[in-house]
Scaffold this active site. Structure first.
Site, short mmCIF file in Angstrom:
data_model
loop_
_atom_site.label_atom_id
_atom_site.label_comp_id
_atom_site.label_asym_id
_atom_site.label_seq_id
_atom_site.Cartn_x
_atom_site.Cartn_y
_atom_site.Cartn_z
N THR A 1 -50.41 -26.52 6.87
CA THR A 1 -50.91 -27.88 6.77
C THR A 1 -51.44 -28.17 5.37
O THR A 1 -51.91 -27.25 4.68
CB THR A 1 -52.04 -28.08 7.81
OG1 THR A 1 -52.79 -29.24 7.46
CG2 THR A 1 -53.01 -26.91 7.83
N ASP A 2 -51.46 -29.45 4.99
CA ASP A 2 -52.05 -29.82 3.70
C ASP A 2 -53.58 -29.69 3.73
O ASP A 2 -54.23 -29.72 2.69
CB ASP A 2 -51.65 -31.25 3.30
CG ASP A 2 -52.10 -32.32 4.29
OD1 ASP A 2 -52.56 -31.98 5.38
OD2 ASP A 2 -51.97 -33.52 3.95
N GLU A 3 -54.13 -29.52 4.95
CA GLU A 3 -55.60 -29.45 5.05
C GLU A 3 -56.16 -28.19 4.38
O GLU A 3 -57.35 -28.12 4.10
CB GLU A 3 -56.04 -29.52 6.53
CG GLU A 3 -55.60 -30.82 7.17
CD GLU A 3 -56.23 -31.07 8.53
OE1 GLU A 3 -57.36 -30.62 8.76
OE2 GLU A 3 -55.57 -31.73 9.36
N ALA B 1 -43.77 -25.50 22.84
CA ALA B 1 -44.09 -26.45 23.91
C ALA B 1 -45.11 -27.48 23.43
O ALA B 1 -45.49 -28.38 24.17
CB ALA B 1 -44.62 -25.71 25.14
N GLY B 2 -45.54 -27.34 22.18
CA GLY B 2 -46.49 -28.30 21.62
C GLY B 2 -45.76 -29.46 20.95
O GLY B 2 -44.55 -29.66 21.15
N TYR C 1 -60.72 -25.01 11.41
CA TYR C 1 -59.26 -25.06 11.59
C TYR C 1 -58.53 -24.78 10.29
O TYR C 1 -57.68 -23.88 10.21
CB TYR C 1 -58.84 -26.43 12.16
CG TYR C 1 -57.37 -26.75 11.97
CD1 TYR C 1 -56.40 -26.05 12.69
CD2 TYR C 1 -56.94 -27.74 11.08
CE1 TYR C 1 -55.04 -26.33 12.51
CE2 TYR C 1 -55.60 -28.03 10.90
CZ TYR C 1 -54.65 -27.32 11.62
OH TYR C 1 -53.32 -27.59 11.45
N LYS D 1 -55.95 -21.68 8.97
CA LYS D 1 -54.58 -21.90 8.48
C LYS D 1 -54.43 -21.37 7.04
O LYS D 1 -53.41 -20.80 6.69
CB LYS D 1 -54.22 -23.39 8.52
CG LYS D 1 -54.12 -24.00 9.91
CD LYS D 1 -53.05 -23.38 10.78
CE LYS D 1 -51.65 -23.74 10.33
NZ LYS D 1 -50.62 -23.21 11.28
#
Ligand SMILES: NC(=O)c1ccc[n+]([C@@H]2O[C@H](COP(=O)([O-])OP(=O)(O)OC[C@H]3O[C@@H](n4cnc5c(N)ncnc54)[C@H](O)[C@@H]3O)[C@@H](O)[C@H]2O)c1
Length: 321
Positions: free
Chosen positions: A120-122, A9-10, A147, A151
């Site tokens: 993520t690339d983060e 739902a995001g 964050y 991840k």
């Protein structure tokens, strides 16, 4: 196939469900989502009779044990995703992004279910502004905010479960996405909607940070390639050479909307702000034959049109932040 999509739902999850049902209309898709503030079931317009929604939290072990047993594949988008929120309080990030993934991996281990983790690339940290270096699959993990640390932890759990139990898992690390259905807390929809309202548009620090933008549908087609052709145990980086500074990006959007640069307002920088992200996507391109379908100019025009045409859905969320 029965595909369980978490976090559907995001922003990216909803685009993925719409993409999947368009391309594989006979598959069953079950969207399992906790419905946090970032979710919006209106994002799922355009789904067919093979789509079903179940409300639930992946950090709830009993719920996961009961609801994830009969999938052919689990694609995990569910996460707390906003860096600024993680700086204020990271508890939910640890629960959803680490404990949640561990719960899924346990079910995957027992049932040997195909699993794809959206990352993520983060996790690779920050590149120097003045360099041509890009992240690659073998770049060192160096998460620099709560964050990205959660991840990165999830990626390590997936890798460890593959190494230890040989679960059929893959991981993808993608650069910054833009497109329809993104919460207006994020830079691009926030800029479009505030520009429409004639409000000031805040930009962190000097705005010289570089992000590597990808249109969300291209991210979805890359995940499709990995699900269909990816090698088990592998990580794939996804990006489309969309590097630009935040200030250039905002100026481009203002220009396309016919709004003045005087709306831009420089604000205090985010603590520990990563300077530059850039992806080398040659592995997925060469090995799986993926290529992006949208240029930045095409993607941003579609995106601006989407937010303006659907402003009634988004404007109350701008006011809330
Ligand atoms: N947005 C980006 O640019 C980007 C880039 C690379 C990777 N990612 C990753 O892609 C995934 C999706 O990102 P997004 O931008 O669509 O995020 P989003 O915040 O728009 O959506 C996240 C969804 O997950 C749901 N969710 C959160 N915690 C949950 C839980 N415990 N159980 C079940 N559902 C839960 C939320 O309700 C929401 O619908 C995330 O894993 C994120 O780390 C995002």
């Amino acid at each position: 196939m029965k595909v369980i999509v978490t976090g559907g739902a995001g922003f990216i999850g909803s685009n993925f469900i719409i993409y999947w049902l368009k391309n594989y209309p006979n598959d069953q898709v079950v969207n399992i989502d906790k419905l946090t503030y970032a979710a919006d079931l209106r994002n799922l317009k355009g789904t067919n009779k093979n789509y079903r929604f179940v409300k639930g939290d992946i950090s709830d072990k009993k719920f996961v044990e009961k609801n994830f047993n009969d999938a052919d594949i689990i694609v995990n988008f569910a996460a707390e995703s906003h860096v600024d929120n993680s700086i204020k309080n990271s508890e939910n990030f640890v629960k959803s992004n680490i404990v949640g993934v561990h719960n899924l991996l346990e079910v995957v281990r027992i049932n040997n279910t195909r699993f794809h983790q959206i990352s993520t690339d983060e996790v690779y940290g920050s590149l120097p502004l003045k360099s041509s270096k890009k992240f690659r699959e073998d770049s060192r993990y160096d998460p620099r905010n709560p964050y990205s640390a959660t991840k990165a932890s999830a990626d390590f759990l997936v890798r460890a479960y593959y190494n230890t139990y040989r679960i059929p898992a893959t991981i993808s690390n993608c650069s910054n996405n833009y497109g329809p259905n993104q919460h207006p807390e994020k830079l691009i929809p926030k800029t479009i909607l505030n520009a429409y309202l004639g409000n000031k548009i805040g930009i962190y620090g000097n705005g010289k940070q570089v992000r590597d933008w990808i249109y969300v549908e291209d991210h979805c087609s890359a995940i499709d390639k990995i699900i269909k052709k990816g090698k088990i145990g592998e990580t794939y980086l996804i990006g489309e050479n969309g590097e630009q500074t935040n200030i250039d990006l905002i100026k481009k959007i203002l220009k396309l909307m016919g709004k003045p640069n005087s709306l831009i307002e420089f604000t205090k920088d985010r603590p520990g702000h990563d300077q530059r992200y850039a992806i080398n996507a040659s592995k997925i391109k060469k090995q799986l034959g993926w290529k992006p379908g949208f240029t930045f100019n095409e993607g941003i025009a579609l995106t601006i049109t989407h937010y303006l045409e659907n402003k009634n859905k988004y404007l109350p969320k701008v006011a809330q932040r």
